[in-house]
Motif scaffolding. Structure first.
Motif, PDB file in Angstrom:
ATOM      1  N   LEU B 220      -0.458   4.196   3.614  1.00  0.00           N
ATOM      2  CA  LEU B 220       0.157   4.366   2.672  1.00  0.00           C
ATOM      3  C   LEU B 220      -0.530   4.088   1.326  1.00  0.00           C
ATOM      4  O   LEU B 220      -1.362   3.128   1.112  1.00  0.00           O
ATOM      5  N   PRO B 221      -0.461   4.899   0.236  1.00  0.00           N
ATOM      6  CA  PRO B 221      -1.531   5.049  -1.595  1.00  0.00           C
ATOM      7  C   PRO B 221      -0.376   4.062  -1.596  1.00  0.00           C
ATOM      8  O   PRO B 221      -0.567   3.553  -2.659  1.00  0.00           O
ATOM      9  N   ASP B 222       0.605   3.981  -1.541  1.00  0.00           N
ATOM     10  CA  ASP B 222       1.834   2.794  -2.270  1.00  0.00           C
ATOM     11  C   ASP B 222       1.129   1.132  -2.555  1.00  0.00           C
ATOM     12  O   ASP B 222       1.681   0.965  -0.988  1.00  0.00           O
ATOM     13  N   THR B 223       0.251   0.823  -2.727  1.00  0.00           N
ATOM     14  CA  THR B 223      -0.243   0.389  -2.319  1.00  0.00           C
ATOM     15  C   THR B 223       0.720  -1.717  -2.682  1.00  0.00           C
ATOM     16  O   THR B 223      -0.195  -2.228  -2.497  1.00  0.00           O
ATOM     17  N   ASP B 224       1.674  -1.306  -3.326  1.00  0.00           N
ATOM     18  CA  ASP B 224       2.464  -2.240  -3.775  1.00  0.00           C
ATOM     19  C   ASP B 224       3.909  -2.478  -2.768  1.00  0.00           C
ATOM     20  O   ASP B 224       4.571  -3.053  -3.325  1.00  0.00           O
ATOM     21  N   THR B 225       3.570  -1.622  -1.511  1.00  0.00           N
ATOM     22  CA  THR B 225       4.510  -2.597  -0.428  1.00  0.00           C
ATOM     23  C   THR B 225       3.834  -3.182   0.426  1.00  0.00           C
ATOM     24  O   THR B 225       2.607  -3.458   0.857  1.00  0.00           O
ATOM     25  N   ASP B 226       4.486  -4.418   0.798  1.00  0.00           N
ATOM     26  CA  ASP B 226       4.317  -4.981   2.194  1.00  0.00           C
ATOM     27  C   ASP B 226       4.372  -4.389   4.040  1.00  0.00           C
ATOM     28  O   ASP B 226       5.475  -4.995   3.936  1.00  0.00           O
ATOM     29  N   THR B 227       3.534  -3.316   3.893  1.00  0.00           N
ATOM     30  CA  THR B 227       4.232  -2.695   5.134  1.00  0.00           C
ATOM     31  C   THR B 227       4.072  -4.064   6.844  1.00  0.00           C
ATOM     32  O   THR B 227       4.630  -3.731   7.304  1.00  0.00           O
ATOM     33  N   GLY B 246      -1.684  -4.560   4.695  1.00  0.00           N
ATOM     34  CA  GLY B 246      -2.408  -3.220   4.168  1.00  0.00           C
ATOM     35  C   GLY B 246      -2.400  -2.033   4.214  1.00  0.00           C
ATOM     36  O   GLY B 246      -3.001  -0.871   4.064  1.00  0.00           O
ATOM     37  N   GLY B 247      -1.369  -1.509   4.416  1.00  0.00           N
ATOM     38  CA  GLY B 247      -0.509   0.095   3.925  1.00  0.00           C
ATOM     39  C   GLY B 247      -0.686   0.774   5.636  1.00  0.00           C
ATOM     40  O   GLY B 247      -0.926   1.892   5.163  1.00  0.00           O
TER      41      GLY B 247
ATOM     42  N   HIS D 145      -9.154  -5.566   0.575  1.00  0.00           N
ATOM     43  CA  HIS D 145      -8.463  -4.138   0.759  1.00  0.00           C
ATOM     44  C   HIS D 145      -6.617  -5.098   0.194  1.00  0.00           C
ATOM     45  O   HIS D 145      -5.546  -5.002   0.458  1.00  0.00           O
ATOM     46  N   LEU D 146      -6.942  -5.933   1.590  1.00  0.00           N
ATOM     47  CA  LEU D 146      -5.533  -6.283   1.747  1.00  0.00           C
ATOM     48  C   LEU D 146      -5.364  -7.601   0.730  1.00  0.00           C
ATOM     49  O   LEU D 146      -4.031  -7.408  -0.050  1.00  0.00           O
ATOM     50  N   ARG D 149      -4.611  -5.205  -1.886  1.00  0.00           N
ATOM     51  CA  ARG D 149      -2.292  -5.166  -1.913  1.00  0.00           C
ATOM     52  C   ARG D 149      -1.423  -6.301  -2.300  1.00  0.00           C
ATOM     53  O   ARG D 149      -0.132  -6.443  -2.202  1.00  0.00           O
ATOM     54  N   LEU D 152      -1.067  -6.331  -5.662  1.00  0.00           N
ATOM     55  CA  LEU D 152      -0.225  -5.664  -6.578  1.00  0.00           C
ATOM     56  C   LEU D 152       1.666  -5.453  -5.536  1.00  0.00           C
ATOM     57  O   LEU D 152       2.260  -6.013  -6.421  1.00  0.00           O
ATOM     58  N   SER D 153       1.472  -6.188  -4.498  1.00  0.00           N
ATOM     59  CA  SER D 153       2.227  -6.080  -4.043  1.00  0.00           C
ATOM     60  C   SER D 153       3.841  -7.019  -4.896  1.00  0.00           C
ATOM     61  O   SER D 153       4.760  -7.730  -4.984  1.00  0.00           O
TER      62      SER D 153
END
Lengths: 356, 356, 356, 356
Positions: B220-227, B246-247, D145-146, D149, D152-153
C-alpha cells in the motif's frame, strides 16, 4: 548540435542530423520508465481515429516507416498485418470504410479484407470466438528497444557522440552535464515526459505531462504455435495485442493521464490489462504472465505532439502520447531540418510549441 | 525416525517427535512451490464451511494454535481478528449463526459482532462500501515461512538432524539420499503434493495431487496507515485478504485442482486474484503489485487429509489442501504419536490412508 | 510413437520422426529449469577439448547445424564467428593447432586467424586489454528457446500432436498422462535431467543427474553499439560470453554436478558468473544485470550422452551435459532412425545405454 | 508547515512537528530509489570512524534511538549486538580502543568484548574461520521501511495530512502540487538526493548528489538456524551484513558517488557486493540471492549532513549519506525545532546550509 534525450524521438533526430553532416552530441540520463523501452509498437496509423491535424502527420509517418527502416537495414520493424476486431458489425463496417477512404492516399495500407470470426481465429488462434475483424495487410510491429539502438548505432557511424548522465539547462541557456558544460550552438529537446522539468530553468513551461502505461508480456506455453506470424490486434480501446516470435505476446496498455511519475505496477492497472486481454483473446488464459513494464508517455493538453522551435537555437520534439513509436521517427526528420534552419517540407504549424 | 518433507506438516511432526525424545532426521528436497512458503495463513477454522469429519480436527487445531506457538515463543502467529464480509444479510446471518453454534465448544472464537459497512471499513479501510461483516475476535494470521523455521529451529534444539537433497524410496523400503542410504526404523512421509511420486516405488498409490494456488502480494502506498492491525478478510469464496505490517497485503488464492506441477503465474490466474481482491476491497486499486507466488497444495479426492500408518513403520501426514497452515501443526502432533506407537488421543479414522 | 520431453532433444527427435511419416505424440511436463530454456547456445564443437568418442559426434552435429536450420527456415541460429581468448600465447597456439588439425574434416570451421589484443577488442569491445584470440569464422550462436519452438512448430506442421502435463510409466511399461493412458507402440525418452525418475518405475536406473547451470543476462547501456555482430567468446573455462542484438550479453555458466534439482540462484554461483565475466570482459562492468536463469543439464558419469535403445520399443536421447544445444539436434536424427528400426548411419556404440 | 519528502528524514521531522502541535502537511513524490527503502539499517555510530563534527551528532542520535522507538511502540528497531570483524589483531585492538574511549559518554554501547574466531562464529555461523571480532552489545538493526511507516502513522495520529505526487517550488517561493498550490508559511525540504533539483527554481544550489548503493538480500536454505538472533557484522569496509528472522540476510552496499540517478543493478556492483559478503562470510555461499535493491543516498562534498535554515521559512534536513537511518530521526527533531523558531539545543553550526 546537442540532442537531449535518446528515446525514439531523440535517436531519430540525432540520426537525421548526423546524416546531414551536423556535429551531433546526444545526451541521455538513462532514466527508467521511458516510453520507448516500455512500448510495444504497432505501426498502423490508418486504423486510428486520429483526425484533422494528427492524421496527415501520422499517415506520412506510416509511409516513412518502410523507407527509413530499409535504410537502417534493421530488423526491428516488420509488416505482419493487423486486425481491427469487434463483435459489432457496424463498428467493423465503419472501420473498413475509414480504411477505404484513406487507402487512396496511403497504399501502404495494403489489402483490406473483412474476416468472419473463424477466419480471424485462424490468423490469431487465441481470439474470442465471436469477434469479426477487418484485416489490413500493411500494419506493422516494431520493437522499440531494438529500433532505438539501431538508430543510435547508425548515428554513431555517422559521427554522433554520446554523453551519459543527467544534463540540465542553466537560466542563461547553457547546458551542463555531470562532466562540465556542454557547448552547443543549437539544442533539440527530445526528453519525452521529462521535457517539462528540463525546460523549467529557462522559464519555459511546456505543458507535457507523464501518462503512465502499464504493459504486460505473456509467454504462450503451447510451443507448437508460430506466433511470429500473428497479426497485431486492435480492439476499439487502448488495449492492443502484439505477438512476437517464440510465443511472446504483448498486451497493452493502460493510459493513465493523472499518474505523474509513479513507477509502480498497480493492482488496478494490472487487472485492467489482463481483463481486456482475456476479453479479446481468451485463448491467452493459460499463458505465463512474465513481466509488466511501466512507461511514461509524454502527453499534451490537446493530444498533439509539440514540434518546432521554442526560440532560435532551441527546438523540441515531444508530446507524442501513445503514438511515439509511429510518429517520432518521421517527426525527428522534420525537426532535424528545422534545427538546421531548413524548410521541413511539411506543415508543422498545428504542432507549434507556442500554441498553448 | 526419518521425516521426509519439511513444510509445516513435516516440521511440526519432527518437532513433536524430537520433543518426545525420538532420534529424528528431517530430509527435504527444497523444491520450489511448497504450499507452506507460498501460503498466507489465516487461522480461523470456525468460519469455515467444513463439516463432519474435518471440522472437529480443524477446531482442535485452532485451539492448539495458541498453545504451541506460545511454547515456541515465536512471533509468526498473531490473533488479529477476522471478518466474514458480504453484501448479503442472509449470508452474514448464516455465518453468525454458524459461529454462535460453534462458540460453545470453541471459546477461542472470541467475541462475535455484526458490523455495518461503515464499521467494517473502519477496521479495514480498503473494503468496498456496501459490505457488511461478521467480526470474530479470535481469528489469527500466521506467516508460514517464519513458523516453519521456528518449528525446525526448535526441533534442532531438541536434537533433530537435517539432510538436504532429494531422497527416494527403493522398492525394498530403504531410503537413499544423495549421500547414500539413510537408516531409519520408521519413516513419516510429509512431502505435501510430492508425496505420491515419493511413495510410488513402494507400490503405494496415494491419491494426492497438486492443487495450484496463485497468491499475490500488494504494497500500500499510503504510508500513513497501520496495516498491522487490520483484521483478516474472509469473503465467501477462496479469495481472502490478509494484511501484515508495513503496508503489505496478501490476496489469495486460486484453487486449481487440474494444474499439475505447473510453476507458472498465468494470465487467467492473476486476473482472478486481482478481480476478486478489488471486488472485495476496491481501496487496494492503487497498491503496488509486488509479487505473485505459486504454491502446490496437496489435494485429495474427498478433501480430507491423509493421516496415519500406511504400514508398520511408515506413517503419512499430508493432503491438507488449503487448510495446511491451520491443521498441519496439530496433525503433526497426532501423527508423531502414532509413529511412536502411541495412542494419538484423537479419532483419526476418517483420515486413514486406506480409505480410498 | 511417443516422445517424452520437448527440450531440444525431444523436439528434434519428434520433428525427425514426423518428417519420416511416423505418427508422433509429444508429451511435456513444462517443468521449470529445463536446460534448453536456460541455455545460451554456442555452436562451436571444433574448439572443444572433447576427444575420442564425443568429438566425431559433435563435429557431425556442427556440420548438420547449417543444414537443418536452413530446412527449418528459422532465424534462431546465426554464424557470427567465435574467439578463443587467452593471455597465454601457448594456450592460443595449442587452440589454433587443434583447429588446424580439425579443419580438414570440418570446413565449417571457416577461416582461422590469430588476433592480437587490439584486434580482438575491435570485434568484442568489452574484452580485457591483454587478451589475444584465435578467431574462427564458423562459430555460431543459437537461441535455444526459439529453436525449440521452431522444431515443435515444424513437427506440428508434419502432423505431430502434443500432450501437456506430466506423464509416467507404469511398471508394465504403459504410459499414463493426466488425461488417461497414452497408447504408443514405441517410446523415446528425451526428458533431460528428469529421465532417471521417469524410467525408475520400469526398473531401469539410468545414471543421469542434474548439473545445475547458473547463467546471467546483461544489458549494455551504451546504446550506440551494435552487439548483434559480436562474436561468441570462449575462454578456457566453462564461462563463455555470447552477445545478441539490442545490447544483450549472456554470461554463462556454472557447472554444478552436485546440485540436485535445486532451483535457486545462489550467492556463490552468481559471484562465479560475474567474476569470470568481468575477468574476461571488464568492459561489461557497467552493464545492467537483468536476469539470472537456472537450468539443469543432464549429466552422465562418463560425460557422454546416452543414445539408443533401452529395449525394443524404448529409445533414449539424453545425457548431453553442457553440449545439448550443439549435439541434440543431430542426435535426434539418429535416435529417430533407431526408433523406427532403421540404421542411423553413425556409430552410436560409445553412447549405448547399456554401457554403465 | 509543509514537509517535502517522506523518507526517514521527512517522516521524523513531520512527526516531531505534529507532536509539537504544528499543522503539518507531508508531500511525497513516491520516487523509486529512496535511500530509506533500500537501506538496511545498522544503528552503531560508536563503531564508526566518524570524527569531529559528525560523531557528536551521531552519538546523540544513537542515544536517541532507544528513546524515540520506545515512544513509537514500534518493533522496527531491535538491539541485537554487533561485531567488528577482522583478521588483523591490530585493527581489532584499535576498534576496541575507540569503543572504550567512547563508552564513557555513550553507555548505550553496552558491554564490549573481544571474541576469538570460534566465539565469533558461534554468534554468526556463516563467518570466515579466521576472523576475530570486537563485540558490542548495544548495536541495533532497524528496518527502514517499517520505521518510516511507523513515523508517518504516528504523525497522522497527531494530525498530519498527506499529499501524494510531485510538488515543485516556483521561483516566487510558492509550492505547487498536481492538485494546485500548497499553502504553507514554512517549508522543510527533506527530499534526500532529490533536494538539489527541488530547490533549483529558487536559485539555491544545494550541493547534494545521489550516491548509489546496491544492496542484496539473501535467503539461507538451512531452515534450522535462527537468524533473528545474529548480530550485525561490521567489516572495515562499507560492506556490512545484517540478519533478520526467517533466514534473511542483507549484504550491503556499494557506495557509488558518481552514479547519478542510475537505477540499475550493475554487473560490477553486484559482483562487489557478493565478493565482499563471501570474503567475510563464506557460509553464505549456498544462500539464495533473492533480490538486489538500488538506493540513492544524498551525499555532500564534505560528508556532513545539511541541517538548518536556508532562509526564513525554509529549512532543510538532508545530506546524510550512508548514515541516514542512524542520524535522520534525531536530526528531524532538531530541524523541527528550528523550523518552529525554537532553539534545537544542539550545535548545528557544522551542518549549516550556507557553509559551502
Amino acid at each position: 548540435m546537442l540532442v537531449i534525450g535518446s528515446g525514439i524521438g531523440g535517436a531519430a533526430t540525432a540520426w537525421h542530423l548526423a546524416a546531414r553532416g551536423a556535429e551531433v552530441v546526444v545526451a541521455d540520463a538513462a532514466r527508467p520508465g521511458t516510453a520507448t523501452e516500455a512500448g510495444a509498437g504497432i505501426v498502423s496509423p490508418w486504423t486510428s481515429r486520429w483526425e484533422d491535424a494528427l492524421y496527415p502527420l501520422a499517415a506520412a509517418a506510416g509511409r516513412y516507416y518502410r523507407e527509413f527502416t530499409a535504410e537502417l537495414a534493421d530488423s526491428s520493424f516488420e509488416v505482419v498485418g493487423g486486425m481491427i476486431v469487434s463483435a459489432d458489425d457496424a463498428e467493423l463496417a465503419e472501420a473498413q470504410e475509414r480504411l477505404a477512404s484513406r487507402a487512396a492516399d496511403a497504399p501502404e495500407i495494403g489489402e483490406v479484407r473483412r474476416l468472419d470470426p473463424a477466419q480471424a481465429r485462424e490468423l490469431f488462434p487465441a481470439l474470442a470466438p465471436g469477434l469479426g475483424a477487418v484485416h489490413l495487410a500493411g500494419a506493422g510491429r516494431v520493437d522499440g528497444h531494438l529500433l532505438r539502438r539501431a538508430l543510435l548505432s547508425a548515428a554513431e557511424r555517422r559521427g554522433a557522440k554520446f554523453v551519459e548522465g543527467e544534463v540540465a539547462f542553466r537560466a542563461d541557456g547553457t547546458v551542463v552535464s555531470p562532466d562540465g558544460p556542454l557547448e552547443a550552438d543549437s539544442v533539440v529537446v527530445a526528453a519525452g515526459a521529462w521535457s517539462r522539468e528540463l525546460l523549467a530553468p529557462l522559464g519555459i513551461d511546456l505543458p507535457v505531462t507523464p501518462h503512465r502505461g502499464q504493459i504486460s508480456h505473456f509467454d504462450l506455453p503451447d510451443t507448437d504455435t508460430d506466433t511470429a506470424a500473428w497479426p497485431v490486434v486492435l480492439p476499439r480501446t487502448s488495449h492492443y495485442l502484439l505477438a512476437f516470435g517464440g510465443g511472446r505476446v504483448v498486451a497493452g496498455a493502460t493510459r493513465e493521464a493523472e499518474s505523474g511519475f509513479d513507477y509502480r505496477v498497480t493492482v488496478a492497472g494490472q487487472r485492467e490489462v489482463l481483463e481486456n486481454a482475456l476479453t479479446v483473446a481468451p485463448g491467452l488464459a493459460d499463458a505465463t504472465l512474465t513481466e509488466t513494464r511501466v512507461g511514461f508517455r509524454p502527453g499534451t493538453p490537446d493530444g498533439l505532439p509539440i514540434l518546432g522551435l521554442l526560440r532560435p537555437g532551441l527546438a523540441v520534439s515531444t508530446g507524442f502520447g501513445a503514438g511515439g513509436l509511429t510518429n517520432a521517427p518521421f517527426a525527428g526528420k522534420l525537426v532535424a531540418a528545422m534545427a538546421l534552419g531548413e524548410d521541413p517540407g511539411f506543415d508543422l504549424s498545428p504542432f507549434a510549441p507556442d500554441r498553448f
